[in-house]
Design a protein around this motif. Sequence first.
Motif, PDB file in Angstrom:
ATOM      1  N   GLY A  15     -41.112  33.880 -79.167  1.00 30.23           N
ATOM      2  CA  GLY A  15     -41.513  34.361 -77.765  1.00 30.23           C
ATOM      3  C   GLY A  15     -41.307  36.015 -77.974  1.00 30.23           C
ATOM      4  N   ILE A  39     -31.152  36.268 -64.027  1.00 27.58           N
ATOM      5  CA  ILE A  39     -30.259  35.354 -63.412  1.00 27.58           C
ATOM      6  C   ILE A  39     -29.593  34.367 -64.146  1.00 27.58           C
ATOM      7  N   LEU A  46     -32.768  23.508 -65.776  1.00 29.99           N
ATOM      8  CA  LEU A  46     -33.964  24.377 -65.043  1.00 29.99           C
ATOM      9  C   LEU A  46     -33.725  25.755 -65.079  1.00 29.99           C
ATOM     10  N   LEU A  47     -32.465  26.049 -64.656  1.00 29.18           N
ATOM     11  CA  LEU A  47     -32.311  27.657 -64.772  1.00 29.18           C
ATOM     12  C   LEU A  47     -32.285  28.117 -66.119  1.00 29.18           C
ATOM     13  N   ILE A  66     -35.097  38.386 -61.895  1.00 27.87           N
ATOM     14  CA  ILE A  66     -35.211  36.959 -62.173  1.00 27.87           C
ATOM     15  C   ILE A  66     -34.934  36.433 -63.594  1.00 27.87           C
ATOM     16  N   ILE A  84     -50.709  31.845 -72.303  1.00 29.61           N
ATOM     17  CA  ILE A  84     -49.065  31.740 -71.791  1.00 29.61           C
ATOM     18  C   ILE A  84     -48.851  30.142 -71.810  1.00 29.61           C
ATOM     19  N   ILE A 135     -34.509  27.122 -68.514  1.00 27.18           N
ATOM     20  CA  ILE A 135     -35.859  27.441 -68.721  1.00 27.18           C
ATOM     21  C   ILE A 135     -36.184  28.876 -68.242  1.00 27.18           C
ATOM     22  N   LEU A 136     -35.621  29.408 -67.284  1.00 29.54           N
ATOM     23  CA  LEU A 136     -35.860  30.551 -66.806  1.00 29.54           C
ATOM     24  C   LEU A 136     -35.565  31.694 -67.822  1.00 29.54           C
ATOM     25  N   VAL A 158     -29.930  20.648 -62.497  1.00 29.12           N
ATOM     26  CA  VAL A 158     -30.004  22.138 -62.287  1.00 29.12           C
ATOM     27  C   VAL A 158     -29.987  23.086 -63.402  1.00 29.12           C
ATOM     28  N   VAL A 199     -44.330  37.029 -70.847  1.00 23.68           N
ATOM     29  CA  VAL A 199     -44.699  36.096 -69.697  1.00 23.68           C
ATOM     30  C   VAL A 199     -44.196  36.767 -68.282  1.00 23.68           C
ATOM     31  N   TYR A 200     -42.992  37.039 -68.375  1.00 24.39           N
ATOM     32  CA  TYR A 200     -42.451  37.742 -67.298  1.00 24.39           C
ATOM     33  C   TYR A 200     -43.489  38.979 -66.910  1.00 24.39           C
ATOM     34  N   LEU A 211     -38.657  30.164 -60.349  1.00 20.34           N
ATOM     35  CA  LEU A 211     -39.121  29.464 -61.647  1.00 20.34           C
ATOM     36  C   LEU A 211     -40.726  28.697 -61.143  1.00 20.34           C
ATOM     37  N   LEU A 254     -46.049  28.281 -73.617  1.00 17.41           N
ATOM     38  CA  LEU A 254     -44.871  27.726 -73.020  1.00 17.41           C
ATOM     39  C   LEU A 254     -44.713  26.460 -73.560  1.00 17.41           C
ATOM     40  N   LEU A 302     -43.347  31.381 -60.816  1.00 16.16           N
ATOM     41  CA  LEU A 302     -43.740  31.824 -62.034  1.00 16.16           C
ATOM     42  C   LEU A 302     -44.543  30.789 -62.912  1.00 16.16           C
ATOM     43  N   VAL A 358     -38.275  31.453 -70.961  1.00 16.37           N
ATOM     44  CA  VAL A 358     -39.330  32.152 -70.789  1.00 16.37           C
ATOM     45  C   VAL A 358     -39.643  33.564 -71.514  1.00 16.37           C
ATOM     46  N   PRO A 359     -40.623  33.544 -72.504  1.00 14.04           N
ATOM     47  CA  PRO A 359     -40.595  34.885 -73.152  1.00 14.04           C
ATOM     48  C   PRO A 359     -40.906  35.984 -72.187  1.00 14.04           C
ATOM     49  N   THR A 360     -40.622  37.171 -72.557  1.00  9.87           N
ATOM     50  CA  THR A 360     -40.626  38.454 -71.709  1.00  9.87           C
ATOM     51  C   THR A 360     -41.830  38.808 -71.305  1.00  9.87           C
ATOM     52  N   LEU A 420     -34.735  28.708 -58.566  1.00  8.52           N
ATOM     53  CA  LEU A 420     -35.734  27.683 -58.970  1.00  8.52           C
ATOM     54  C   LEU A 420     -36.853  27.896 -58.243  1.00  8.52           C
TER      55      LEU A 420
END
Lengths: 461, 432
Positions: B356, A325, A273-274, A322, B407, A276-277, A270, A284-285, B50, B411, B53, A280-282, B47
Motif C-alpha cells: 500500500g 483514529i 473493523l477499526l 480518520i 482502489i 481495517i481503518l 469492533v 486511498v485516504y 469506514l 483493497l 470511505l 487502508v493505504p494512505t 465505523l
Amino acid sequence: MSLPLLVTLILLLSSLTYWLGCRRAFMLARQSLSGKLHSRPYYYGVLAGLWCGLPSLAVVVVWHLAAEPLLIRMAMDGVAAAKGISSPDQANLLVNDLRNLVAGTMMAHKVDPLIQAAADQYLGMRRISDLALATVALSTALAGACLLLKRIRPTLRARNQVERVIKVVLTLCSTLAVFITIGIVLSVLLESIRFFQQVSPTDFLFGFKWSPQMAIRADQTGSSGSFGAIPVLVGTFLISGIAMVIAVPLGLMSAIYLSEYAGARFRAAVKPLLEILAGVPTVVYGFFAALVVAPAIKDLGAMVGLPVASESALAAGLVMGIMIIPFVSSLSDDVINAVPQSLRDGSYGLGATKSETIKLVILPAALPGIVGSILLAVSRAIGETMIVVMAAGMAANLTFNPFKAATTVTVQIVTLLVGDQEFDSPKTLAAFALGLLLFIVTLALNVIALYVVRKYREEYE
Amino acid sequence: MNEEKSGQMNELGDMGAMAWVNAGLTARYRRERRFKFFGLAAIAASLMFLVLLLGAIAIKGYTAFRQTQILLDIHFAPAVFDVHNLASANYAALVRDATLSLFPQAMDRQDRRAAIKLVSIGAAYQLQEMVTRKPELIGATKPIWVLAAGEVDMFVKGHISRDVTENERRISDKQATWIDQLAASGRLRQTFNATFFQAGDSRESELAGIRGAVMGSFFTLAVTLAFSFPIGVAAAVYLEEFAPKNRWADLIEVNINNLAAVPSIVFGLLGLAVFLNCMNLPRSASLVGGLVLTLMTLPTIIIASRASLRSVPSSIREAALGIGASQMQTVVHHVLPLSMPGMMTGAIIGMARALGETAPLLMIGMVAFIVDVPRGFSDPATVLPVQIYLWANNPERAFVERTAAAIMVLLLLLLAINASAVLLRNKFERRW
C-alpha cells in the motif's frame, strides 16, 4: 560473461563442492575405525561450499564496485582533455552522456563523436574486465574448494567454523539497521549542507516566504529569501492539529469504551473493523479526501456562505484524523489494559461509578502511556504524505484558517523532487533540507514519547 | 466540585451519609450514562467513517468494471491490405469508414470528426490483432463490437449529464442523439471490462488498465520479500539469541524502534540519494522500489520476528542444550522452526504495508507514465498505489471511475494478504 551467469556458475560450483565435501566426510567416517569425526558429516560439506562460494562472490562484488568508476575514468580521460573541460560539473555531465549512451537510452546520432568513441572504448574495456573477472572469480572458487576438500579429516572442527561464519552473517544483518539510520542521516545531511551553502540556515528556519519555483532563475538564488520554511511548517502543524482534534477524542473514547465497557463479543467484532481503518493505504485516504470530503466541505461552506478553498486544510486534516483514529485507539487500549485490576476494584469498593473510576483512577494511571501514544500519533501525522499531496494545497500560504489551502513539509518534498531536475539547484536540495527537518522532528517526538512512557510509568506490584 | 459537595454535606448533615449519597446518585448515574454514550458514539463515528470511505469508493468505482462497446460493420477492403505486411495496414481508416456509414447524415467535416470520435482509437488495434491472427478475414464484411470512446462510455453510464448546456460537457448534442440512435438500433452494449485487467496505462481512459501496475507491484514486492525476510529474520535471531546484553545491542534496539517510526517519505529520500545518485541504479525500476521498501519494512519484520522468537519457551532451548546441541544447532533445529509461523505472519503484514506504500516510490521516479507491462526487475515500472495516485490526478471523469476501481482491486489484494496472515496464525500458532 554476464553477471547473473557468473553468479549462478559460482553457486553451482559451491553446491558441487558441498556434495563432494559431504561424500568425503562420510567416507572418512566409514574408514576411521578408531577416531570419530569431530562434526556431523554435512558440516564438512557446508564448510567446503562456503570456502568455494564466499571468497569468489566477494571478488565479484569488490570487482564490480571498483571497476565501473575506474573504467569510466579511463574512457573519459581523453575526452575531458580534448574538450578542455576542467570543472567537475561539466565532466559529470559528459559522464552521464556516456552512461546513457551505453545503456542505450540516448540516440546515437545526437552524440558527440568524441563521446561515442569514449563509449566504444569503455565497452571494449568492460568486455575485457568482465572476462578477467570471470577467470579470477572462478579460479578463486576452485582454489577455495580444493583447499578445503584436501583439508577434510576427522579432526577438522567443521561445525565451529561453519557456526562462526553464520554468526558473522547474523551480526552483519542486525547492524544493517544502524547502517540504514546512518545512511538516512548522511544522505539527508550531505544534501542539506549543500543547500545551506547557498541559503543561510536562519533564512530557511525563520523566513516567512516559501516559493522555491522562483529560485530557478540564477539571479534570485539565495538572495531573495524565498526558502523560508515558516509557512510550510505552519501548514504542517495546522493540518496535523486538525487531525489530532479528530483523532484524539474519537480514538481515546473508543479505546476506553472497548476496554472498559464492551463485552468480549462486541470487542472481538469492533476491534478488527477499526484495524481495517488502519490498514487502508494512505493513497486511498488521499483519493477520499480529494474527491469526496473536500468537495463536500466546499459545498457545505458555500451553503452557509463561507468561502472554502477547494484544497482546504480542513479536508486533509479531517481525513488524516480518520486515518489516525485506530492508531491512537489501539495504543491507548494497550495502555488502559495495563492498569491493574486492583485499582479498579479499589475504586468500585469505595462506591465510585464506572465513569468516575475511569476519569479519576484509570486515566491518571494511564496518562503517561496515553501522552506517549498521542505523541507517536502526532509524529505519524507530520510524516504522512499521500493524503496531503492529494488533498492539500501546493502554494505556501501563511495562514491559520482551516478553510484555506495550506501546504506541508511532505507535500513540498514531493513537489520539489518528482520529475526530472538538475540535482544541484537549491530547489531540489531544499527538499533534502525539509527532509532533514522532518526526520529530526519525528525522531524527537518518538524519543520524547518513549522517554515519557518510561519515566512516568507508574510501577505496580 | 469539592466545595459543592461539602456544601451539600452541611445542608444535609443530619440526614446521614446514605441519604447524601442517594441524593447525588441520579446526577452521577446520568453522568455515567453520558460518558458511556460518548464512548459508543466515538466507535460509531469511526465505523461510520469506514463505511463512508468504502461506500464512496464502491459507488464511484463499480461502473468501471463494465465497458461500453459499439457494433460496427467492418468491411475489410482488400485494397487496404498489403499481403506481406498485414500489421501496417490503415486500420483506422476501416474503423472510420464503418463508423461514418452508420451516420449518413454526418456530411460536413466537423460532423464527421464528431462521429469518428465516438469510437475509441483502440478499435484499430483490435482490428489489427484480428487480421494478423486470421488473415482470411480480408475481403469480408463482419459486424464487430469495438470499444466506444471514454466520453461515450461516461455518457452511457450517466456520468456526463444531459441536463447541462452543451459547451459544458464533453459530448455534443449531436453526438448525444447519435448515441441514442445507436442504443435504439441495438448497436450499443455494455460488457465486462476486460481491458481494465489486461492493459497497461494509457492516456485514453477506455484503454487504460491496471495490468502494468499490478505486475510492477508484484516485482517490487518480490524484491522486498527476498531481501527483507532473510535479513529481518537473521537480525532478529542475532538480537534475541546471540547478542550480548551490552551498549551495542541497546543501540541497535533503539535504532530499530526509531526506524519503525520514521516517515516513509524519508526512506524515499534515502533511496534517491543512495540507490539512484550514488549507485546509479536505473530510475523507475521495480528493483530500486523493492530495495527502498525493504529498508522500510525491515524494522517491522525484525520486531515481529523477535516477538515470535521470544514466545518460544526457554525449556525448549534448555532441553536441546542439555542433550549436547550447540547454541547454533538449538536455534536452527528447534527455536527457528517453532517461531517460523509468527515470523511469516509478521512478514506478510509487512508485505501488506509495502503493497500500500506510495510516498517513497514517488521519490525514486516510479511515477512515470509507463504504458508497457514490465517484464523484469529492471524494467521501468509503476505500482498499484502509484497508479491510483496518477489516475486520481487526472481530471477526466472516466479516470475517477478507474481510480476507484483500482482502489477496490488494491483493497481486495490487501484483504487477501491479511486474511492469509490470519489463517496462518490460526493454523500454526502455538500457545505454550
